[in-house]
Write a protein that holds these residues in place. Sequence first.
Motif, PDB file in Angstrom:
ATOM      1  N   VAL A 167     159.859   4.435  86.432  1.00 53.58           N
ATOM      2  CA  VAL A 167     159.471   5.948  86.427  1.00 53.58           C
ATOM      3  C   VAL A 167     158.372   6.193  87.302  1.00 53.58           C
ATOM      4  O   VAL A 167     158.489   7.207  88.088  1.00 53.58           O
ATOM      5  CB  VAL A 167     159.044   6.312  85.068  1.00 53.58           C
ATOM      6  CG1 VAL A 167     158.525   7.888  84.997  1.00 53.58           C
ATOM      7  CG2 VAL A 167     160.354   5.923  84.120  1.00 53.58           C
ATOM      8  N   ARG A 168     157.432   5.460  87.349  1.00 49.53           N
ATOM      9  CA  ARG A 168     156.161   5.331  88.176  1.00 49.53           C
ATOM     10  C   ARG A 168     156.688   5.302  89.704  1.00 49.53           C
ATOM     11  O   ARG A 168     155.948   6.111  90.686  1.00 49.53           O
ATOM     12  CB  ARG A 168     155.111   4.835  88.049  1.00 49.53           C
ATOM     13  CG  ARG A 168     154.299   5.127  86.674  1.00 49.53           C
ATOM     14  CD  ARG A 168     153.560   4.036  85.988  1.00 49.53           C
ATOM     15  NE  ARG A 168     153.053   4.500  84.703  1.00 49.53           N
ATOM     16  CZ  ARG A 168     152.688   3.616  83.855  1.00 49.53           C
ATOM     17  NH1 ARG A 168     152.504   2.090  84.001  1.00 49.53           N
ATOM     18  NH2 ARG A 168     152.171   4.062  82.512  1.00 49.53           N
ATOM     19  N   THR A 169     157.802   4.745  89.960  1.00 48.34           N
ATOM     20  CA  THR A 169     158.087   4.669  91.391  1.00 48.34           C
ATOM     21  C   THR A 169     159.098   5.960  91.941  1.00 48.34           C
ATOM     22  O   THR A 169     158.710   6.282  92.991  1.00 48.34           O
ATOM     23  CB  THR A 169     159.057   3.321  91.698  1.00 48.34           C
ATOM     24  OG1 THR A 169     158.399   2.326  91.341  1.00 48.34           O
ATOM     25  CG2 THR A 169     159.754   3.210  92.886  1.00 48.34           C
ATOM     26  N   VAL A 170     159.859   6.335  90.966  1.00 44.10           N
ATOM     27  CA  VAL A 170     160.675   7.584  91.476  1.00 44.10           C
ATOM     28  C   VAL A 170     160.180   8.754  90.949  1.00 44.10           C
ATOM     29  O   VAL A 170     160.468   9.838  91.632  1.00 44.10           O
ATOM     30  CB  VAL A 170     162.241   7.257  90.613  1.00 44.10           C
ATOM     31  CG1 VAL A 170     162.729   5.741  91.067  1.00 44.10           C
ATOM     32  CG2 VAL A 170     161.909   7.419  89.203  1.00 44.10           C
ATOM     33  N   GLY A 171     159.210   8.906  90.182  1.00 46.23           N
ATOM     34  CA  GLY A 171     158.448   9.929  89.707  1.00 46.23           C
ATOM     35  C   GLY A 171     159.426  11.031  88.913  1.00 46.23           C
ATOM     36  O   GLY A 171     160.698  10.675  88.851  1.00 46.23           O
ATOM     37  N   ILE A 172     158.627  11.843  88.329  1.00 45.04           N
ATOM     38  CA  ILE A 172     159.365  12.954  87.575  1.00 45.04           C
ATOM     39  C   ILE A 172     159.162  14.084  88.166  1.00 45.04           C
ATOM     40  O   ILE A 172     157.903  14.851  88.207  1.00 45.04           O
ATOM     41  CB  ILE A 172     158.619  12.926  86.186  1.00 45.04           C
ATOM     42  CG1 ILE A 172     159.200  11.434  85.416  1.00 45.04           C
ATOM     43  CG2 ILE A 172     159.466  14.044  85.286  1.00 45.04           C
ATOM     44  CD1 ILE A 172     158.552  11.576  83.961  1.00 45.04           C
ATOM     45  N   GLU A 173     160.075  15.051  88.526  1.00 42.41           N
ATOM     46  CA  GLU A 173     159.952  16.262  89.205  1.00 42.41           C
ATOM     47  C   GLU A 173     160.185  17.346  88.242  1.00 42.41           C
ATOM     48  O   GLU A 173     159.630  18.407  88.563  1.00 42.41           O
ATOM     49  CB  GLU A 173     161.047  16.274  90.417  1.00 42.41           C
ATOM     50  CG  GLU A 173     161.206  15.521  91.456  1.00 42.41           C
ATOM     51  CD  GLU A 173     162.116  15.183  92.210  1.00 42.41           C
ATOM     52  OE1 GLU A 173     162.591  16.373  92.639  1.00 42.41           O
ATOM     53  OE2 GLU A 173     162.656  14.387  92.734  1.00 42.41           O
ATOM     54  N   SER A 174     160.656  17.294  87.014  1.00 42.26           N
ATOM     55  CA  SER A 174     161.052  18.187  86.227  1.00 42.26           C
ATOM     56  C   SER A 174     159.601  18.799  85.559  1.00 42.26           C
ATOM     57  O   SER A 174     158.715  18.172  85.397  1.00 42.26           O
ATOM     58  CB  SER A 174     161.639  17.522  84.624  1.00 42.26           C
ATOM     59  OG  SER A 174     163.119  17.137  85.325  1.00 42.26           O
ATOM     60  N   ARG A 175     159.576  20.197  85.443  1.00 49.18           N
ATOM     61  CA  ARG A 175     158.367  20.761  85.063  1.00 49.18           C
ATOM     62  C   ARG A 175     158.797  21.857  83.956  1.00 49.18           C
ATOM     63  O   ARG A 175     157.891  22.480  83.313  1.00 49.18           O
ATOM     64  CB  ARG A 175     157.653  21.571  86.090  1.00 49.18           C
ATOM     65  CG  ARG A 175     157.342  20.625  87.413  1.00 49.18           C
ATOM     66  CD  ARG A 175     156.154  19.813  87.056  1.00 49.18           C
ATOM     67  NE  ARG A 175     155.587  18.975  88.036  1.00 49.18           N
ATOM     68  CZ  ARG A 175     156.220  17.800  88.432  1.00 49.18           C
ATOM     69  NH1 ARG A 175     156.942  17.054  87.788  1.00 49.18           N
ATOM     70  NH2 ARG A 175     155.368  17.192  89.447  1.00 49.18           N
ATOM     71  N   ALA A 176     159.960  22.155  83.719  1.00 42.54           N
ATOM     72  CA  ALA A 176     160.413  23.138  82.728  1.00 42.54           C
ATOM     73  C   ALA A 176     160.616  22.800  81.260  1.00 42.54           C
ATOM     74  O   ALA A 176     159.718  23.228  80.286  1.00 42.54           O
ATOM     75  CB  ALA A 176     161.814  23.676  83.222  1.00 42.54           C
ATOM     76  N   GLY A 177     161.212  21.595  81.159  1.00 42.68           N
ATOM     77  CA  GLY A 177     161.659  21.421  79.498  1.00 42.68           C
ATOM     78  C   GLY A 177     162.036  20.006  79.456  1.00 42.68           C
ATOM     79  O   GLY A 177     161.208  19.108  79.746  1.00 42.68           O
TER      80      GLY A 177
END
Length: 263
Positions: A167-177
């Motif tokens: 997860v820390r490599t690919v990241g999380i782009e979601s910001r909505a829900g």
Amino acid sequence: MRPRVTVVIPVYNEGEAIMQHMERILRDVLLPAEILLVHDTPDDTTVPYAEKLAMADPRVRPVLNTYGRGPANAIRFGIDTAIAPVVVVTMADGCDDPRQIDSLAMLVERGVVVAAASRYMPSGQQVGGPFLKRLMSRWAGRSLYMFTRVGTRDATNSFKAYSAEFVRTVGIESRAGFEIGLELTAKASRARLPVAELPTIWLDRQLGESHFDLGRFLPSYLKWYRFAYGRRLTLDQLAARRERVEAAELAATPPAVPLNSNI
């Protein structure tokens, strides 16, 4: 003892209702664990009960999300705060079966990057919930499983275990829900990394009100549904994508005004 699993639970004004769900989690999670109750504001009604739980059980840790309001930011903050190499995301409403947290975590320890609790595989079941939401979720899960070989029939379910390193490599782009589960499953699929699933029985919440807003979150789900159909990407390419998103957000953030400024 260093925890083997971090359980991330985003909370929003759950109040006393959190106690019943946490009682089951604390009873059923047998692996060495830390349990993060992530809240957006200090005055959230869950906080007094979270602090009471933390006093009674050292595994529980209330944490204030500083990434911005909303479930996506709370989950992102929880994963970034996690100590353990495996992170399980579960909801605060009691819909998920806490007895499966250990099993999902151990699948990640065995080498998968995403382990999903699946309502739509054999022996899985969804009891209750809005009809349209159930229909769309089932259709999305089945079609992704058939056409993209995504590794689970329930890519939209939030109840999943993740490799924290992945997860820390690919990241999380979601910001909505709550679309993070779909985003990370789609990224694992595009990177051709292993995804596994276990059957689960999901029960609609009995206490409180759901904070899921289908109309608000649907565009984000559609974005990651389409993303899952793309060509193969390497981890380096996904990491570069994460860096571009972070840079764009940083550039869009207005500079802080010094407290002694005369402007």
